[in-house]
Design a protein around this motif. Structure first.
Motif, PDB file in Angstrom:
ATOM      1  N   GLU A   1     -14.444 -12.291  18.298  1.00 33.10           N
ATOM      2  CA  GLU A   1     -13.368 -13.077  18.940  1.00 33.10           C
ATOM      3  C   GLU A   1     -12.032 -12.854  18.236  1.00 33.10           C
ATOM      4  O   GLU A   1     -11.953 -12.892  17.004  1.00 33.10           O
ATOM      5  N   TRP A   2     -10.980 -12.719  19.028  1.00 29.17           N
ATOM      6  CA  TRP A   2      -9.616 -12.546  18.496  1.00 29.17           C
ATOM      7  C   TRP A   2      -8.709 -13.625  19.088  1.00 29.17           C
ATOM      8  O   TRP A   2      -8.877 -14.018  20.248  1.00 29.17           O
ATOM      9  N   SER A   3      -7.749 -14.084  18.277  1.00 27.66           N
ATOM     10  CA  SER A   3      -6.779 -15.054  18.797  1.00 27.66           C
ATOM     11  C   SER A   3      -5.380 -14.742  18.254  1.00 27.66           C
ATOM     12  O   SER A   3      -5.216 -13.949  17.317  1.00 27.66           O
TER      13      SER A   3
ATOM     14  N   ILE B   1      -9.392 -13.234  23.142  1.00 28.15           N
ATOM     15  CA  ILE B   1     -10.038 -11.991  23.557  1.00 28.15           C
ATOM     16  C   ILE B   1     -11.326 -11.824  22.768  1.00 28.15           C
ATOM     17  O   ILE B   1     -11.354 -12.034  21.544  1.00 28.15           O
ATOM     18  N   GLY B   2     -12.393 -11.504  23.463  1.00 26.25           N
ATOM     19  CA  GLY B   2     -13.670 -11.216  22.794  1.00 26.25           C
ATOM     20  C   GLY B   2     -14.043  -9.763  23.064  1.00 26.25           C
ATOM     21  O   GLY B   2     -13.754  -9.220  24.133  1.00 26.25           O
ATOM     22  N   ILE B   3     -14.646  -9.138  22.066  1.00 26.34           N
ATOM     23  CA  ILE B   3     -15.060  -7.741  22.223  1.00 26.34           C
ATOM     24  C   ILE B   3     -16.580  -7.690  22.118  1.00 26.34           C
ATOM     25  O   ILE B   3     -17.155  -8.180  21.143  1.00 26.34           O
ATOM     26  N   ILE B   4     -17.203  -7.117  23.129  1.00 27.55           N
ATOM     27  CA  ILE B   4     -18.659  -6.968  23.095  1.00 27.55           C
ATOM     28  C   ILE B   4     -18.961  -5.482  22.971  1.00 27.55           C
ATOM     29  O   ILE B   4     -18.690  -4.708  23.893  1.00 27.55           O
TER      30      ILE B   4
ATOM     31  N   LEU C   1     -11.384 -13.774  14.460  1.00 27.58           N
ATOM     32  CA  LEU C   1     -11.852 -15.064  13.945  1.00 27.58           C
ATOM     33  C   LEU C   1     -13.160 -14.883  13.179  1.00 27.58           C
ATOM     34  O   LEU C   1     -13.937 -13.963  13.462  1.00 27.58           O
ATOM     35  N   ASP C   2     -13.408 -15.788  12.223  1.00 34.14           N
ATOM     36  CA  ASP C   2     -14.703 -15.768  11.541  1.00 34.14           C
ATOM     37  C   ASP C   2     -15.783 -16.089  12.555  1.00 34.14           C
ATOM     38  O   ASP C   2     -15.579 -16.905  13.464  1.00 34.14           O
ATOM     39  N   ARG C   3     -16.928 -15.484  12.380  1.00 43.13           N
ATOM     40  CA  ARG C   3     -18.039 -15.726  13.311  1.00 43.13           C
ATOM     41  C   ARG C   3     -18.679 -17.078  13.063  1.00 43.13           C
ATOM     42  O   ARG C   3     -19.037 -17.403  11.924  1.00 43.13           O
ATOM     43  N   ALA C   4     -18.814 -17.885  14.138  1.00 49.25           N
ATOM     44  CA  ALA C   4     -19.578 -19.127  14.001  1.00 49.25           C
ATOM     45  C   ALA C   4     -21.056 -18.745  13.866  1.00 49.25           C
ATOM     46  O   ALA C   4     -21.483 -17.726  14.408  1.00 49.25           O
TER      47      ALA C   4
ATOM     48  N   CYS D   1     -27.702  -6.239  17.406  1.00 46.10           N
ATOM     49  CA  CYS D   1     -28.914  -6.968  17.817  1.00 46.10           C
ATOM     50  C   CYS D   1     -29.375  -7.997  16.783  1.00 46.10           C
ATOM     51  O   CYS D   1     -30.277  -8.802  17.073  1.00 46.10           O
ATOM     52  N   ALA D   2     -28.768  -7.957  15.583  1.00 43.55           N
ATOM     53  CA  ALA D   2     -29.267  -8.825  14.505  1.00 43.55           C
ATOM     54  C   ALA D   2     -29.155 -10.299  14.880  1.00 43.55           C
ATOM     55  O   ALA D   2     -29.986 -11.116  14.487  1.00 43.55           O
ATOM     56  N   GLY D   3     -28.121 -10.643  15.658  1.00 42.92           N
ATOM     57  CA  GLY D   3     -27.930 -12.049  16.017  1.00 42.92           C
ATOM     58  C   GLY D   3     -28.430 -12.351  17.425  1.00 42.92           C
ATOM     59  O   GLY D   3     -28.017 -13.360  18.007  1.00 42.92           O
ATOM     60  N   CYS D   4     -29.306 -11.528  17.968  1.00 44.33           N
ATOM     61  CA  CYS D   4     -29.758 -11.746  19.351  1.00 44.33           C
ATOM     62  C   CYS D   4     -30.403 -13.126  19.464  1.00 44.33           C
ATOM     63  O   CYS D   4     -31.275 -13.487  18.678  1.00 44.33           O
TER      64      CYS D   4
END
Ligand code: SAM
Length: 326
Positions: free
Chosen positions: A233-235, A243-246, A222-225, A254-257
Protein backbone atom coordinates in the motif's frame (compact mmCIF):
# COMPACT_ATOMS: atom_id res chain seq x y z
CA UNK A 1 -14.17 -25.71 16.40
CA UNK A 2 -10.44 -24.95 15.69
CA UNK A 3 -9.67 -22.41 12.94
CA UNK A 4 -8.25 -23.61 9.62
CA UNK A 5 -4.46 -23.81 9.61
CA UNK A 6 -2.17 -25.27 6.94
CA UNK A 7 1.17 -27.10 7.27
CA UNK A 8 3.01 -23.76 6.96
CA UNK A 9 1.14 -22.16 9.88
CA UNK A 10 -1.06 -19.96 7.68
CA UNK A 11 -4.68 -19.37 8.76
CA UNK A 12 -7.64 -18.78 6.43
CA UNK A 13 -10.21 -16.21 7.55
CA UNK A 14 -10.93 -15.25 3.93
CA UNK A 15 -13.01 -17.11 1.34
CA UNK A 16 -13.43 -16.09 -2.29
CA UNK A 17 -16.56 -17.68 -3.70
CA UNK A 18 -17.21 -17.60 -7.42
CA UNK A 19 -20.92 -17.40 -8.25
CA UNK A 20 -20.75 -17.95 -12.00
CA UNK A 21 -18.28 -18.56 -14.81
CA UNK A 22 -20.33 -16.36 -17.16
CA UNK A 23 -19.10 -12.85 -17.92
CA UNK A 24 -20.50 -10.00 -20.04
CA UNK A 25 -17.00 -8.62 -20.80
CA UNK A 26 -14.33 -10.03 -23.10
CA UNK A 27 -11.16 -8.74 -21.45
CA UNK A 28 -8.20 -9.33 -23.72
CA UNK A 29 -6.15 -11.03 -20.95
CA UNK A 30 -8.97 -13.23 -19.62
CA UNK A 31 -11.85 -14.12 -21.98
CA UNK A 32 -10.90 -12.47 -25.31
CA UNK A 33 -13.65 -14.34 -27.17
CA UNK A 34 -16.23 -13.79 -24.44
CA UNK A 35 -17.82 -16.42 -22.26
CA UNK A 36 -18.64 -19.66 -24.05
CA UNK A 37 -21.31 -21.59 -22.15
CA UNK A 38 -20.93 -25.34 -21.94
CA UNK A 39 -23.53 -27.95 -21.11
CA UNK A 40 -22.12 -28.90 -17.71
CA UNK A 41 -24.08 -28.67 -14.42
CA UNK A 42 -25.44 -25.44 -13.08
CA UNK A 43 -23.69 -23.19 -10.61
CA UNK A 44 -24.22 -23.52 -6.84
CA UNK A 45 -27.77 -22.79 -5.67
CA UNK A 46 -28.57 -20.49 -2.73
CA UNK A 47 -29.22 -23.42 -0.36
CA UNK A 48 -25.86 -24.98 -1.25
CA UNK A 49 -24.17 -21.61 -0.74
CA UNK A 50 -25.84 -21.25 2.66
CA UNK A 51 -24.42 -24.62 3.78
CA UNK A 52 -21.00 -23.85 2.34
CA UNK A 53 -20.76 -20.52 4.16
CA UNK A 54 -21.99 -21.99 7.43
CA UNK A 55 -19.26 -24.65 7.23
CA UNK A 56 -16.44 -22.20 6.45
CA UNK A 57 -17.62 -19.70 9.07
CA UNK A 58 -17.62 -22.46 11.71
CA UNK A 59 -13.85 -22.80 11.21
CA UNK A 60 -12.98 -19.13 11.29
CA UNK A 61 -13.89 -17.60 7.92
CA UNK A 62 -15.13 -14.06 8.60
CA UNK A 63 -14.42 -12.31 5.33
CA UNK A 64 -16.21 -13.34 2.14
CA UNK A 65 -15.67 -12.12 -1.38
CA UNK A 66 -18.25 -12.89 -4.06
CA UNK A 67 -16.70 -13.02 -7.49
CA UNK A 68 -16.95 -14.76 -10.86
CA UNK A 69 -17.17 -14.60 -13.93
CA UNK A 70 -19.36 -11.56 -13.43
CA UNK A 71 -21.33 -12.15 -10.20
CA UNK A 72 -23.86 -9.42 -10.94
CA UNK A 73 -25.18 -11.54 -13.83
CA UNK A 74 -26.86 -13.74 -11.22
CA UNK A 75 -30.41 -12.58 -10.63
CA UNK A 76 -30.35 -14.08 -7.14
CA UNK A 77 -27.29 -12.05 -6.07
CA UNK A 78 -29.27 -10.03 -3.46
CA UNK A 79 -30.52 -13.30 -1.96
CA UNK A 80 -26.96 -14.69 -1.83
CA UNK A 81 -25.66 -11.52 -0.16
CA UNK A 82 -28.47 -11.76 2.40
CA UNK A 83 -27.60 -15.43 3.07
CA UNK A 84 -24.00 -14.43 3.73
CA UNK A 85 -25.09 -11.56 5.99
CA UNK A 86 -27.23 -13.98 8.01
CA UNK A 87 -24.37 -16.47 8.49
CA UNK A 88 -23.04 -16.22 12.05
CA UNK A 89 -19.37 -15.19 12.04
CA UNK A 90 -19.21 -13.47 8.64
CA UNK A 91 -18.38 -9.81 9.24
CA UNK A 92 -17.29 -8.55 5.86
CA UNK A 93 -19.02 -9.24 2.55
CA UNK A 94 -17.29 -7.86 -0.52
CA UNK A 95 -18.23 -8.08 -4.17
CA UNK A 96 -15.83 -7.99 -7.12
CA UNK A 97 -17.59 -6.74 -10.23
CA UNK A 98 -16.90 -5.07 -13.55
CA UNK A 99 -19.41 -2.41 -12.51
CA UNK A 100 -21.78 -2.64 -15.46
CA UNK A 101 -24.78 -3.17 -13.20
CA UNK A 102 -23.98 -0.70 -10.45
CA UNK A 103 -26.39 2.21 -10.82
CA UNK A 104 -29.55 0.14 -10.55
CA UNK A 105 -28.34 -2.52 -8.11
CA UNK A 106 -26.06 -0.81 -5.60
CA UNK A 107 -28.82 0.16 -3.12
CA UNK A 108 -30.31 -3.34 -3.33
CA UNK A 109 -26.94 -5.02 -2.65
CA UNK A 110 -26.10 -2.66 0.18
CA UNK A 111 -29.51 -3.21 1.81
CA UNK A 112 -28.98 -6.98 1.51
CA UNK A 113 -25.77 -6.65 3.57
CA UNK A 114 -22.89 -5.91 1.17
CA UNK A 115 -20.11 -4.09 3.07
CA UNK A 116 -17.33 -3.61 0.50
CA UNK A 117 -16.98 -3.19 -3.23
CA UNK A 118 -14.12 -4.00 -5.63
CA UNK A 119 -14.51 -2.66 -9.13
CA UNK A 120 -12.36 -3.71 -12.02
CA UNK A 121 -11.52 -0.76 -14.23
CA UNK A 122 -8.47 -1.22 -16.38
CA UNK A 123 -8.39 2.25 -17.90
CA UNK A 124 -9.69 5.78 -17.38
CA UNK A 125 -9.41 6.39 -21.10
CA UNK A 126 -12.56 5.42 -22.98
CA UNK A 127 -10.73 4.11 -26.07
CA UNK A 128 -8.26 2.10 -24.01
CA UNK A 129 -11.06 0.74 -21.86
CA UNK A 130 -12.87 -0.48 -24.97
CA UNK A 131 -9.67 -1.96 -26.38
CA UNK A 132 -8.95 -3.91 -23.18
CA UNK A 133 -12.45 -5.06 -22.18
CA UNK A 134 -14.20 -5.22 -25.55
CA UNK A 135 -17.00 -2.97 -24.26
CA UNK A 136 -17.59 0.78 -24.37
CA UNK A 137 -18.99 1.03 -20.84
CA UNK A 138 -16.55 3.35 -19.06
CA UNK A 139 -18.87 6.38 -18.54
CA UNK A 140 -21.58 4.44 -16.69
CA UNK A 141 -18.99 2.64 -14.55
CA UNK A 142 -17.49 5.97 -13.49
CA UNK A 143 -21.01 7.17 -12.59
CA UNK A 144 -21.47 4.02 -10.51
CA UNK A 145 -18.21 4.60 -8.63
CA UNK A 146 -19.25 8.09 -7.61
CA UNK A 147 -22.67 6.77 -6.61
CA UNK A 148 -21.01 4.08 -4.44
CA UNK A 149 -18.84 6.71 -2.74
CA UNK A 150 -21.92 8.36 -1.29
CA UNK A 151 -23.40 5.14 0.09
CA UNK A 152 -21.32 4.38 3.17
CA UNK A 153 -19.50 1.21 2.12
CA UNK A 154 -16.65 0.21 4.47
CA UNK A 155 -14.23 0.04 1.57
CA UNK A 156 -14.23 0.75 -2.15
CA UNK A 157 -11.32 -0.59 -4.12
CA UNK A 158 -10.61 -0.45 -7.82
CA UNK A 159 -8.59 -3.10 -9.68
CA UNK A 160 -6.55 -2.29 -12.76
CA UNK A 161 -4.40 -4.91 -14.46
CA UNK A 162 -1.08 -3.35 -15.48
CA UNK A 163 -0.59 -3.89 -19.20
CA UNK A 164 2.36 -2.82 -21.25
CA UNK A 165 1.29 -0.86 -24.40
CA UNK A 166 -2.35 -0.75 -23.26
CA UNK A 167 -2.55 1.21 -19.99
CA UNK A 168 0.98 1.43 -18.57
CA UNK A 169 1.15 5.21 -19.07
CA UNK A 170 -2.06 6.10 -17.21
CA UNK A 171 -0.62 6.76 -13.76
CA UNK A 172 -0.97 10.57 -14.03
CA UNK A 173 -4.69 10.28 -14.89
CA UNK A 174 -5.21 7.91 -11.96
CA UNK A 175 -3.43 10.23 -9.54
CA UNK A 176 -5.78 13.02 -10.55
CA UNK A 177 -8.73 10.67 -10.02
CA UNK A 178 -7.52 9.72 -6.54
CA UNK A 179 -6.79 13.24 -5.37
CA UNK A 180 -10.31 13.80 -4.03
CA UNK A 181 -11.70 10.28 -3.86
CA UNK A 182 -11.14 8.07 -0.77
CA UNK A 183 -10.64 4.97 -2.87
CA UNK A 184 -7.84 2.44 -3.02
CA UNK A 185 -6.65 1.66 -6.54
CA UNK A 186 -4.95 -1.72 -6.92
CA UNK A 187 -2.55 -2.19 -9.77
CA UNK A 188 -2.37 -5.93 -10.40
CA UNK A 189 0.52 -7.39 -12.32
CA UNK A 190 -0.78 -9.45 -15.23
CA UNK A 191 -0.72 -13.14 -14.27
CA UNK A 192 0.01 -15.87 -16.71
CA UNK A 193 -2.82 -18.40 -16.99
CA UNK A 194 -3.29 -21.51 -19.12
CA UNK A 195 -4.87 -19.54 -22.00
CA UNK A 196 -2.85 -16.33 -22.19
CA UNK A 197 0.85 -17.28 -22.64
CA UNK A 198 1.42 -15.19 -25.82
CA UNK A 199 -0.53 -12.23 -24.43
CA UNK A 200 1.47 -12.46 -21.21
CA UNK A 201 4.74 -12.35 -23.15
CA UNK A 202 3.57 -9.19 -24.97
CA UNK A 203 1.95 -7.26 -22.14
CA UNK A 204 3.35 -8.30 -18.76
CA UNK A 205 5.06 -5.44 -16.93
CA UNK A 206 6.62 -5.53 -13.46
CA UNK A 207 4.97 -3.43 -10.76
CA UNK A 208 8.19 -1.44 -10.32
CA UNK A 209 7.03 0.42 -13.43
CA UNK A 210 4.37 2.05 -11.22
CA UNK A 211 6.29 2.17 -7.94
CA UNK A 212 9.33 4.11 -9.17
CA UNK A 213 7.30 7.15 -10.39
CA UNK A 214 5.10 6.97 -7.29
CA UNK A 215 8.16 7.24 -5.06
CA UNK A 216 9.50 10.10 -7.17
CA UNK A 217 6.17 11.96 -6.78
CA UNK A 218 6.38 11.79 -2.98
CA UNK A 219 4.23 8.71 -2.33
CA UNK A 220 5.36 6.50 0.56
CA UNK A 221 4.90 2.79 1.10
CA UNK A 222 2.96 2.02 4.29
CA UNK A 223 4.07 -0.55 6.85
CA UNK A 224 2.26 -3.83 6.38
CA UNK A 225 -0.52 -4.54 8.87
CA UNK A 226 -0.17 -8.09 10.30
CA UNK A 227 -3.45 -9.29 8.70
CA UNK A 228 -3.02 -7.33 5.46
CA UNK A 229 -3.69 -8.92 2.06
CA UNK A 230 -1.04 -9.25 -0.63
CA UNK A 231 -1.08 -5.58 -1.73
CA UNK A 232 1.83 -3.21 -1.02
CA UNK A 233 0.00 0.00 0.00
CA UNK A 234 1.16 3.53 -0.86
CA UNK A 235 -0.21 6.87 0.32
CA UNK A 236 0.46 10.60 -0.10
CA UNK A 237 -0.69 13.42 2.22
CA UNK A 238 -2.17 15.43 -0.68
CA UNK A 239 -4.37 12.59 -1.91
CA UNK A 240 -7.50 11.10 -0.34
CA UNK A 241 -7.04 7.90 -2.33
CA UNK A 242 -4.37 5.22 -1.95
CA UNK A 243 -2.57 2.91 -4.31
CA UNK A 244 -1.97 -0.79 -3.73
CA UNK A 245 0.38 -2.95 -5.77
CA UNK A 246 -0.32 -6.64 -6.20
CA UNK A 247 2.79 -8.32 -7.52
CA UNK A 248 2.31 -12.09 -7.62
CA UNK A 249 5.80 -12.64 -9.03
CA UNK A 250 7.47 -10.90 -6.11
CA UNK A 251 9.44 -12.79 -3.46
CA UNK A 252 7.36 -14.12 -0.55
CA UNK A 253 4.04 -13.26 -2.23
CA UNK A 254 2.52 -16.52 -0.97
CA UNK A 255 3.98 -16.38 2.55
CA UNK A 256 1.03 -14.35 3.83
CA UNK A 257 -1.67 -16.25 1.92
CA UNK A 258 -4.87 -16.14 3.96
CA UNK A 259 -7.50 -17.12 1.41
CA UNK A 260 -9.22 -20.16 -0.01
CA UNK A 261 -11.37 -20.31 -3.11
CA UNK A 262 -14.50 -22.16 -4.10
CA UNK A 263 -15.51 -22.29 -7.76
CA UNK A 264 -19.02 -21.62 -9.05
CA UNK A 265 -19.57 -25.39 -9.25
CA UNK A 266 -18.45 -25.97 -5.69
CA UNK A 267 -14.82 -27.12 -6.02
CA UNK A 268 -12.42 -26.09 -3.29
CA UNK A 269 -9.23 -24.57 -4.74
CA UNK A 270 -6.29 -24.18 -2.39
CA UNK A 271 -4.44 -21.83 -4.75
CA UNK A 272 -5.34 -19.70 -7.77
CA UNK A 273 -2.73 -21.68 -9.69
CA UNK A 274 -3.15 -25.07 -8.01
CA UNK A 275 -3.01 -28.42 -9.76
CA UNK A 276 -6.30 -29.80 -8.49
CA UNK A 277 -9.70 -28.97 -6.99
CA UNK A 278 -11.69 -30.92 -4.47
CA UNK A 279 -15.48 -31.20 -4.97
CA UNK A 280 -17.45 -29.91 -1.99
CA UNK A 281 -20.84 -29.92 -3.71
CA UNK A 282 -21.77 -33.50 -2.71
CA UNK A 283 -21.44 -32.31 0.91
CA UNK A 284 -23.75 -29.32 0.41
CA UNK A 285 -26.98 -31.26 -0.12
CA UNK A 286 -28.23 -31.47 3.46
CA UNK A 287 -27.76 -29.44 6.65
CA UNK A 288 -26.69 -32.62 8.44
CA UNK A 289 -23.51 -32.79 6.29
CA UNK A 290 -21.85 -29.79 7.96
CA UNK A 291 -19.31 -31.84 9.96
CA UNK A 292 -18.35 -33.89 6.90
CA UNK A 293 -17.90 -30.68 4.90
CA UNK A 294 -15.59 -29.21 7.53
CA UNK A 295 -13.61 -32.46 7.73
CA UNK A 296 -13.05 -32.39 3.96
CA UNK A 297 -11.90 -28.76 4.01
CA UNK A 298 -9.49 -29.54 6.86
CA UNK A 299 -8.06 -32.62 5.12
CA UNK A 300 -7.58 -30.70 1.87
CA UNK A 301 -5.81 -27.87 3.63
CA UNK A 302 -3.08 -30.32 4.62
CA UNK A 303 -2.23 -30.45 0.89
CA UNK A 304 -1.80 -26.71 0.38
CA UNK A 305 1.58 -25.94 -1.18
CA UNK A 306 3.95 -23.28 0.17
CA UNK A 307 3.62 -21.21 -3.00
CA UNK A 308 2.49 -21.10 -6.62
CA UNK A 309 4.67 -22.31 -9.48
CA UNK A 310 4.28 -19.24 -11.71
CA UNK A 311 8.01 -18.58 -11.81
CA UNK A 312 8.49 -21.98 -13.42
CA UNK A 313 5.71 -21.14 -15.92
CA UNK A 314 3.37 -23.54 -14.12
CA UNK A 315 -0.14 -22.06 -14.16
CA UNK A 316 -1.93 -25.13 -12.74
CA UNK A 317 -5.41 -26.06 -13.97
CA UNK A 318 -6.66 -22.48 -14.34
CA UNK A 319 -7.27 -21.66 -18.05
CA UNK A 320 -8.31 -18.07 -17.19
CA UNK A 321 -9.34 -16.32 -13.98
CA UNK A 322 -13.03 -16.16 -14.96
CA UNK A 323 -13.11 -19.92 -14.40
CA UNK A 324 -12.13 -19.63 -10.74
CA UNK A 325 -12.86 -16.04 -9.78
CA UNK A 326 -9.65 -13.98 -9.79
N1 SAM B 1 -16.03 -9.93 -13.38
C1 SAM B 1 -15.52 -9.47 -12.12
C2 SAM B 1 -14.58 -8.32 -12.33
O1 SAM B 1 -14.42 -7.87 -13.47
O2 SAM B 1 -14.01 -7.83 -11.36
C3 SAM B 1 -14.91 -10.53 -11.23
C4 SAM B 1 -14.05 -11.60 -11.86
S1 SAM B 1 -12.51 -11.06 -12.54
C5 SAM B 1 -11.83 -12.62 -13.06
C6 SAM B 1 -11.59 -10.62 -11.10
C7 SAM B 1 -10.34 -9.82 -11.32
O3 SAM B 1 -9.36 -10.64 -11.91
C8 SAM B 1 -10.52 -8.61 -12.21
O4 SAM B 1 -10.01 -7.47 -11.55
C9 SAM B 1 -9.64 -8.95 -13.41
O5 SAM B 1 -9.09 -7.80 -13.99
C10 SAM B 1 -8.60 -9.83 -12.78
N2 SAM B 1 -7.90 -10.68 -13.72
C11 SAM B 1 -8.43 -11.54 -14.62
N3 SAM B 1 -7.45 -12.18 -15.30
C12 SAM B 1 -6.28 -11.72 -14.82
C13 SAM B 1 -4.92 -11.99 -15.12
N4 SAM B 1 -4.56 -12.88 -16.04
N5 SAM B 1 -3.96 -11.34 -14.40
C14 SAM B 1 -4.31 -10.44 -13.45
N6 SAM B 1 -5.58 -10.15 -13.13
C15 SAM B 1 -6.56 -10.77 -13.80
Amino acid sequence: MPALIDPFGRTFPYLRLSLTEACNFSCSYCLPNGYQADGRPRFLEPDEIRRLLRGFAAVGMHKLRLTGGEPSLRKDLPEIIAIAAATPGIRKIALTTNGTRLPHNLPVWRDAGLTALNLSIDSLDRENFLRITGHDRLPEILTGIDQALGMGFEAIKLNAVLLSDLNHDELPAWLEFLRQRPISLRWIELMRTGDNADYFARHHLRAEHIEAPLRAAGWRQLDRAPDAGPAREWSHPDYRGRIGIIAPYSKDFCAGCNRLRVTARGDLRLCLFGEFGSPLRPLLQDDAQCDALIARIQTQLGLKAAGHGLHQGNTGITPHLASIGG
